[in-house]
Design an enzyme around this catalytic site. Sequence first.
Site, short mmCIF file in Angstrom:
data_model
loop_
_atom_site.label_atom_id
_atom_site.label_comp_id
_atom_site.label_asym_id
_atom_site.label_seq_id
_atom_site.Cartn_x
_atom_site.Cartn_y
_atom_site.Cartn_z
N HIS A 191 0.86 -1.19 0.00
CA HIS A 191 0.00 0.00 0.00
C HIS A 191 0.89 1.23 0.00
O HIS A 191 1.74 1.39 0.87
CB HIS A 191 -0.92 0.00 1.22
CG HIS A 191 -2.00 -1.03 1.14
ND1 HIS A 191 -2.41 -1.78 2.22
CD2 HIS A 191 -2.76 -1.45 0.09
CE1 HIS A 191 -3.37 -2.61 1.83
NE2 HIS A 191 -3.60 -2.43 0.55
N GLU A 232 1.90 3.74 3.03
CA GLU A 232 2.41 3.22 4.30
C GLU A 232 3.93 3.27 4.30
O GLU A 232 4.63 2.23 4.29
CB GLU A 232 1.83 1.81 4.50
CG GLU A 232 0.30 1.88 4.56
CD GLU A 232 -0.43 0.54 4.46
OE1 GLU A 232 0.22 -0.52 4.50
OE2 GLU A 232 -1.68 0.58 4.34
N ARG A 276 -3.27 4.84 -1.95
CA ARG A 276 -3.10 3.50 -1.41
C ARG A 276 -2.86 2.44 -2.49
O ARG A 276 -2.07 1.52 -2.33
CB ARG A 276 -4.36 3.14 -0.62
CG ARG A 276 -4.53 1.67 -0.20
CD ARG A 276 -5.87 1.53 0.49
NE ARG A 276 -6.30 0.16 0.67
CZ ARG A 276 -6.12 -0.55 1.80
NH1 ARG A 276 -5.49 -0.02 2.82
NH2 ARG A 276 -6.56 -1.79 1.89
N HIS A 304 2.91 -3.53 6.75
CA HIS A 304 1.96 -2.45 6.47
C HIS A 304 2.00 -1.42 7.58
O HIS A 304 2.71 -1.58 8.57
CB HIS A 304 0.53 -3.01 6.45
CG HIS A 304 0.21 -3.94 5.34
ND1 HIS A 304 -0.78 -3.70 4.42
CD2 HIS A 304 0.73 -5.14 5.01
CE1 HIS A 304 -0.86 -4.72 3.58
NE2 HIS A 304 0.04 -5.61 3.90
N GLU A 361 1.09 -4.61 11.04
CA GLU A 361 0.65 -3.23 10.89
C GLU A 361 1.49 -2.43 11.89
O GLU A 361 1.34 -2.59 13.10
CB GLU A 361 -0.84 -3.09 11.20
CG GLU A 361 -1.77 -3.81 10.23
CD GLU A 361 -2.02 -3.02 8.95
OE1 GLU A 361 -1.52 -1.89 8.84
OE2 GLU A 361 -2.71 -3.55 8.06
#
Lengths: 375, 292
Positions: free
Chosen positions: A109, A112, A167, A237, A311
């Site tokens: 993405h 990020e 994104r 991410h 994440e």
Amino acid sequence: MKPLLGTLCLLGILIPEGLGYDGSLAQPRREVVEETGSPWQSLDTYSYTRYHPMEEIYQWMIQISEKYAGVATQHFLGMTYETRPMYYLKISQPSDNPKKIIWMDCGIHAREWIAPAFCQWFVKEILQNYKDNPRIGRFLRNLDFYVLPVLNIDGYIYTWTTDRLWRKSRSSHNNGTCFGTDLNRNFNVSWCSIGASKNCQDITFCGSGPVSEPETKAVSSFVESKKESIVCFLTMHSYGQLILTPYGYTKNKSSNHEELIQVGQKAANALKKKHGTNYRVGSSADILYATSGSSRDWARDIGIPFSYTFELRDNGTYGFILPAAQIQATCEETMEAVLSVLDDVYEKYWNSDSAGKVIPATVVLGLLVSLVSIF
Amino acid sequence: MPPAVSTPPAPRPGVPRPSALLLALALALCLAVPGLQAAGPGPGPGPGSPGVPGAPPPGLLRQAARAALHFLNFRAGSPSGLRVLAAVLRGRAAVDARRTCRVDLEFTAERYDPEVADGRLGRCSARVVFRHQKPRPAVNVTCTRFMETSRSRREDFLLYKRAKRLRAPLGATSIPNSHGWIDPSLRPIWDLAFLGSSYVLWERTTQTLHYYMAQLSSVNQWKTNEDAIDFDYMVLLHEFSTQEIIPCRIHLVWYPGKPLKVKYHCQELHTAQEGSGTEEGSAVAPTQPNNF
């Protein structure tokens, strides 16, 4: 894969551990120097605590493979939609024994940014420390690292030139009226069934079909071709401070779910020890939201046992636009988490040092069979 | 949704499988063998929800906590006293026939500004009522103070004085910039932007939707010649479950110690969304939101 593992472990038990690493000629540690403003020329002045545009990351990869020529090599994976080359770094100590593979990708993405920063940090840490640090050194005895620092190159560049919060990829749809596929909804696993959109204007657009995007195809084909050797698939991410296990497309759990949670929780604990940051661990469907077509779920379903989405920081204060001042701390703590996972993976498949450690059941059976056949 | 129940602690991970233990018993040579997990494809069998059947979905408690804190931040009208969720402690949920969801919960909160965060946690308890997938949850919340009132008043007043002297960059802007940098002199703008956004974030939070302020994208007006700060700006909100970016225009009027006045309008996406339009929130009203 299991019979092969059993054989490997059997070998590990029967052959005395005489294959120690060469601790001589430790590579001089280069401290990272903050760049002073003019374009950096050499790896010595590359700053791992700043965000880098794609041209600099391309250059960095070349320089890494030059400086660490025996151990790090750059390989072509495929082309992006806008015809840019995708490269991954393979970190591998030459040896006769077959290796298992750890796959890590960052930046699927575009917005990020902390993720590609971590991939670069990770490579740097492994290469700067594998000779002096036994914990890292032992990984390279049996493991190869394949690191893809930026998966969604077109999107990443777009966040530098045009829209910091983009994104998706930059593929064109509907006669050029809308752009971008969410590459993490494009993998061939329960494609577009839930948590994704068939509308190309949406931010979770799953593409025109499973693996419709060249970036997805490049990663898929490669990982598929190596799947027998890949034991660990990590996709990085941000944000949310989570360690996610399969699945997103269903609330059902993978066959090794408990083990994945245990390993994940241990990693989160190791991460927290570094700077006090709290990470939560759970399946994507349980603690995040439903998604289909994700790379992590796809990797698990083609048989890769340890498949995680990380994440990274933060929890929403800055979100995607994480201050560069936090890169170091984020990378340091994430490194602890990844090393913890690697420890567990390594222990599971190769540890034969001390009593009381895990010996896979296949090994014991193998031993029994060979003992029985002797008599 | 199930009737009201207490939430037990989260399930513990890492229990050895029964089949592996049987194997260990059968083979005399074996050491304790944790289950060798099959690396085969496909999800395992099992029921849907995590944790104990009957417990509220773990996400719901966090949703409620966020809604409560946004509401509290708006009501308090104190840019130095902004709080964010640290951790949910416990909670339970009840749903009625009209699918109105009432959540009672306790959680900890910490100071919004990570640079001054000193690890001190405030403890909060709240009741949050979500109308079925509709915005504007009703909130009743109390938190212990993590800062004495006099200190937060002092910090607010210092911020106010800095804001009065500040010449804001008018027009399109990026605060923070792409690298996450906020010029320290512009910090009051960011803090006030987040304060104003709190109203929007509270109103728009539902059982499933929650928002963060991603970036300040334009300063339309920054008037400091009168007593109050009159601030008209655009923010980009990030909605977490859909991952969408929503531009919103917000107009706030703030004076330390006085209730915050906010008006806003968010651009709706092409796909049908809950209309939220232009609203005026004035904390002169009683503690419950006007329409409850």
